[in-house]
Write an enzyme that holds these catalytic residues in place. Structure first.
Site, mmCIF file in Angstrom:
data_model
loop_
_atom_site.group_PDB
_atom_site.id
_atom_site.type_symbol
_atom_site.label_atom_id
_atom_site.label_comp_id
_atom_site.label_asym_id
_atom_site.label_seq_id
_atom_site.Cartn_x
_atom_site.Cartn_y
_atom_site.Cartn_z
ATOM 1 N N SER A 31 0.837 -1.201 0.000
ATOM 2 C CA SER A 31 0.000 0.000 0.000
ATOM 3 C C SER A 31 0.867 1.244 0.000
ATOM 4 C CB SER A 31 -0.848 -0.035 1.278
ATOM 5 O OG SER A 31 -1.422 1.214 1.540
ATOM 6 N N TYR A 67 -1.509 -0.954 10.862
ATOM 7 C CA TYR A 67 -1.783 -1.556 9.547
ATOM 8 C C TYR A 67 -0.604 -1.322 8.594
ATOM 9 C CZ TYR A 67 -3.449 -1.836 4.756
ATOM 10 O OH TYR A 67 -3.550 -2.127 3.417
ATOM 11 N N LYS A 110 2.402 -3.911 6.683
ATOM 12 C CA LYS A 110 2.812 -3.953 5.266
ATOM 13 C C LYS A 110 4.332 -3.791 5.149
ATOM 14 C CE LYS A 110 -1.226 -4.505 3.352
ATOM 15 N NZ LYS A 110 -1.564 -5.828 2.801
HETATM 16 P P1 NAD Z 1 -10.977 -7.087 1.375
HETATM 17 O O1 NAD Z 1 -11.163 -7.099 2.845
HETATM 18 O O2 NAD Z 1 -12.160 -6.805 0.509
HETATM 19 O O3 NAD Z 1 -10.359 -8.490 0.908
HETATM 20 C C1 NAD Z 1 -9.515 -9.260 1.733
HETATM 21 C C2 NAD Z 1 -9.997 -10.697 1.664
HETATM 22 O O4 NAD Z 1 -9.142 -11.497 2.492
HETATM 23 C C3 NAD Z 1 -11.424 -10.876 2.180
HETATM 24 O O5 NAD Z 1 -12.190 -11.623 1.261
HETATM 25 C C4 NAD Z 1 -11.237 -11.639 3.498
HETATM 26 O O6 NAD Z 1 -12.334 -12.501 3.764
HETATM 27 C C5 NAD Z 1 -9.939 -12.390 3.221
HETATM 28 N N1 NAD Z 1 -9.186 -12.752 4.429
HETATM 29 C C6 NAD Z 1 -8.858 -11.952 5.479
HETATM 30 N N2 NAD Z 1 -8.187 -12.665 6.406
HETATM 31 C C7 NAD Z 1 -8.060 -13.917 5.921
HETATM 32 C C8 NAD Z 1 -7.447 -15.094 6.414
HETATM 33 N N3 NAD Z 1 -6.867 -15.126 7.623
HETATM 34 N N4 NAD Z 1 -7.480 -16.208 5.644
HETATM 35 C C9 NAD Z 1 -8.092 -16.190 4.442
HETATM 36 N N5 NAD Z 1 -8.707 -15.113 3.923
HETATM 37 C C10 NAD Z 1 -8.686 -13.983 4.666
HETATM 38 O O7 NAD Z 1 -9.790 -6.072 1.052
HETATM 39 P P2 NAD Z 1 -9.284 -5.483 -0.331
HETATM 40 O O8 NAD Z 1 -9.648 -4.045 -0.377
HETATM 41 O O9 NAD Z 1 -9.685 -6.359 -1.442
HETATM 42 O O10 NAD Z 1 -7.711 -5.539 -0.087
HETATM 43 C C11 NAD Z 1 -6.939 -6.633 -0.530
HETATM 44 C C12 NAD Z 1 -5.479 -6.420 -0.141
HETATM 45 O O11 NAD Z 1 -5.026 -5.189 -0.681
HETATM 46 C C13 NAD Z 1 -5.256 -6.331 1.377
HETATM 47 O O12 NAD Z 1 -4.033 -6.979 1.681
HETATM 48 C C14 NAD Z 1 -5.135 -4.837 1.623
HETATM 49 O O13 NAD Z 1 -4.352 -4.553 2.753
HETATM 50 C C15 NAD Z 1 -4.463 -4.380 0.334
HETATM 51 N N6 NAD Z 1 -4.726 -2.962 0.031
HETATM 52 C C16 NAD Z 1 -6.015 -2.516 -0.068
HETATM 53 C C17 NAD Z 1 -6.258 -1.170 -0.339
HETATM 54 C C18 NAD Z 1 -7.673 -0.634 -0.393
HETATM 55 O O14 NAD Z 1 -7.846 0.585 -0.287
HETATM 56 N N7 NAD Z 1 -8.701 -1.459 -0.590
HETATM 57 C C19 NAD Z 1 -5.190 -0.296 -0.552
HETATM 58 C C20 NAD Z 1 -3.889 -0.791 -0.469
HETATM 59 C C21 NAD Z 1 -3.667 -2.133 -0.173
HETATM 60 C C1 WQD Z 2 -9.329 9.664 1.200
HETATM 61 C C2 WQD Z 2 -9.545 11.155 1.479
HETATM 62 C C3 WQD Z 2 -9.797 11.652 3.820
HETATM 63 C C4 WQD Z 2 -13.618 9.537 4.330
HETATM 64 C C5 WQD Z 2 -6.708 4.669 3.351
HETATM 65 C C6 WQD Z 2 -5.628 3.918 4.098
HETATM 66 C C7 WQD Z 2 -4.601 3.425 3.133
HETATM 67 C C8 WQD Z 2 -5.231 2.645 1.981
HETATM 68 C C9 WQD Z 2 -6.391 3.345 1.354
HETATM 69 C C10 WQD Z 2 -5.079 0.305 2.416
HETATM 70 C C11 WQD Z 2 -8.762 11.666 2.700
HETATM 71 C C12 WQD Z 2 -11.074 11.968 3.060
HETATM 72 C C13 WQD Z 2 -12.454 10.073 3.810
HETATM 73 C C14 WQD Z 2 -14.660 10.411 4.755
HETATM 74 C C15 WQD Z 2 -13.307 12.290 4.054
HETATM 75 N N1 WQD Z 2 -5.740 1.380 2.385
HETATM 76 N N2 WQD Z 2 -12.310 11.429 3.670
HETATM 77 N N3 WQD Z 2 -14.457 11.760 4.594
HETATM 78 O O1 WQD Z 2 -6.896 7.799 3.910
HETATM 79 O O2 WQD Z 2 -5.970 7.928 1.554
HETATM 80 O O3 WQD Z 2 -6.113 5.762 2.672
HETATM 81 O O4 WQD Z 2 -7.291 3.788 2.378
HETATM 82 O O5 WQD Z 2 -3.911 0.142 2.255
HETATM 83 O O6 WQD Z 2 -3.729 2.631 3.858
HETATM 84 O O7 WQD Z 2 -5.022 4.790 5.034
HETATM 85 O O8 WQD Z 2 -8.208 6.864 1.930
HETATM 86 O O9 WQD Z 2 -10.577 6.863 1.291
HETATM 87 O O10 WQD Z 2 -9.981 6.880 3.760
HETATM 88 O O11 WQD Z 2 -9.571 8.920 2.390
HETATM 89 O O12 WQD Z 2 -13.200 13.507 3.931
HETATM 90 O O13 WQD Z 2 -15.718 9.985 5.259
HETATM 91 O O14 WQD Z 2 -10.934 11.354 1.806
HETATM 92 O O15 WQD Z 2 -9.550 12.605 4.829
HETATM 93 O O16 WQD Z 2 -8.363 12.976 2.411
HETATM 94 P P1 WQD Z 2 -6.745 7.205 2.580
HETATM 95 P P2 WQD Z 2 -9.653 7.307 2.378
#
Ligand code: NAD
Ligand code: WQD
Length: 340
Positions: free
Chosen positions: A124, A148, A152
């Protein structure tokens, strides 16, 4: 290629499943459904007129992982499974270290034991902390404020140590910026179990009438309109980034690659774009800054283009239109399938 997709029932995993199938690969989902619905499998099956291949299991279970890898003949792993809520990670740090770090160690052990050494890992942009330069290149210093984010960083370090110790591994670390949107079919999308933490799902729920207004967290940041700026990327572009990253697994290496568009949008840009896409007003109120938030964050996406030939194809209008299509068709997310 047969590919184990941990967390494949989740938001990004389910879209990547589709992109992999479209590219002719054979993904095998491995998920314990702790943050997803088994109903996503019906939707995936519907899109391909086939039953999606899925094993219900936990990444902390080495035996189940080894059995799945062996029985399905998996040659590579895309590892999405884990927890992702920043606030929850501060309240329940052990839960995050156990699954995100411990679960990944279990997965790597199962891979080593079965002779599979090709991995794509979901990292991330949070590993860049409060960026010292914009756009952010991959060699930017790494730091993070949340548990979190630390999980990572620890996994990234674990992967580099593994590659240093055994140069047979091929590992691509993908650092996602802010994934949003949904598949244009409206059949799969983001379905938060609780009040959404992230901006786009919150806006979607306001548009559909599930929530009265959006709280904008701060309008006094040093950005053009004072609200936070992020690099929003369509989840289908992100999914295709994983297909492109598979070519990097042909040679041993351990490389981090940003997946972003390179373009920053503010919270108010997102509100206006969503209003245009949905034709619905998005009432909002300016609120206090959210603890731990940064002013601006967007990617330098040039490494992804150079190494994988990948660039994001979809724009903000596509992101909002597809998020709205999913949300308006499924106002209660996958719960609505029961009513079909
Ligand atoms: P999500 O929660 O929708 O998907 C994660 C999946 O993993 C879910 O289906 C959950 O049931 C499964 N899971 C969790 N723990 C488990 C375990 N112990 N064993 C088996 N399955 C398990 O999340 P997402 O948004 O699809 O994110 C996927 C990956 O990408 C994550 O590693 C997250 O940290 C990373 N990521 C997400 C974002 C974002 O904003 N969505 C941003 C950056 C990185
Ligand atoms: C985006 C912008 C908020 C909600 C997070 C995690 C990051 C990654 C993605 C996994 C910011 C603003 C948000 C609301 C708002 N996840 N906001 N009102 O903070 O960039 O990242 O999700 O890896 O690790 O930290 O994303 O969508 O939460 O926020 O004003 O109700 O929207 O302040 O400027 P962020 P976000």
């Amino acid at each position: 290629m047969k590919i184990l997709v941990t967390g494949g029932a989740g938001y990004i995993g389910s879209h990547t499943y589709l992109a992999l199938r479209e590219a002719g690969h054979r993904p095998v989902i491995f998920d314990n459904f702790c943050n997803s619905s088994p109903r996503v499998l019906d939707r995936l099956g519907q899109l391909f007129q086939e039953t999606a291949t899925c094993v219900e299991g936990d990444i902390r279970d080495v035996g189940a992982l080894e059995k799945t890898i062996t029985e399905h003949g998996c040659e590579a792993v895309i590892h999405f499974a884990g927890y992702k809520a920043v606030g929850e990670s501060m309240a329940e740090p052990l839960k995050y270290y156990e699954v995100n770090v411990g679960g990944t160690e279990r997965l790597l052990t199962a891979m080593r034991n079965t002779g599979v050494r090709k991995l794509i890992f979901s990292s991330s942009a949070t590993v860049y902390g409060d960026p010292q330069q914009l756009p952010i290149p991959e060699d930017h210093p790494l730091s993070t404020a949340s548990v979190y984010g630390h999980t990572k960083l620890v996994v990234e370090n674990m992967l580099r140590a593994l590659y240093d110790a055994d140069r047979q591994w091929a590992i691509t670390i993908l650092r996602y910026f802010n994934p949003v949107g949904a598949h244009p079919s409206g059949l799969i999308g983001e379905d938060p179990a609780d009040v959404p933490n992230n901006l786009m799902p919150f806006i979607s729920q306001v548009a559909v009438g599930r929530r009265p207004y959006l709280s904008v967290f701060g309008d006094d940041y040093p950005t053009p309109d004072g609200t936070g700026v992020r690099d929003y990327i369509h989840v289908c572009d992100l999914a295709e980034g994983h297909v492109a990253a598979l070519q990097m697994l042909e040679e041993p290496q351990c490389t981090a690659v940003n997946l972003g568009t390179g373009q920053g949008y503010s919270v108010l840009d997102m509100v206006r774009a969503f209003e245009a896409a949905s034709g619905r007003p998005i009432p909002y109120k300016i609120a206090e800054r959210r603890a731990g938030d940064i002013a601006a964050c967007y990617a330098d996406p040039s490494r992804a283009r150079a190494l994988m030939g990948w660039t994001a194809q979809r724009d903000l209008t596509d992101m909002c239109a597809d998020a709205w299509h999913w949300q308006s068709r499924n106002p209660m997310g996958y719960l609505d399938i029961a009513a079909e």
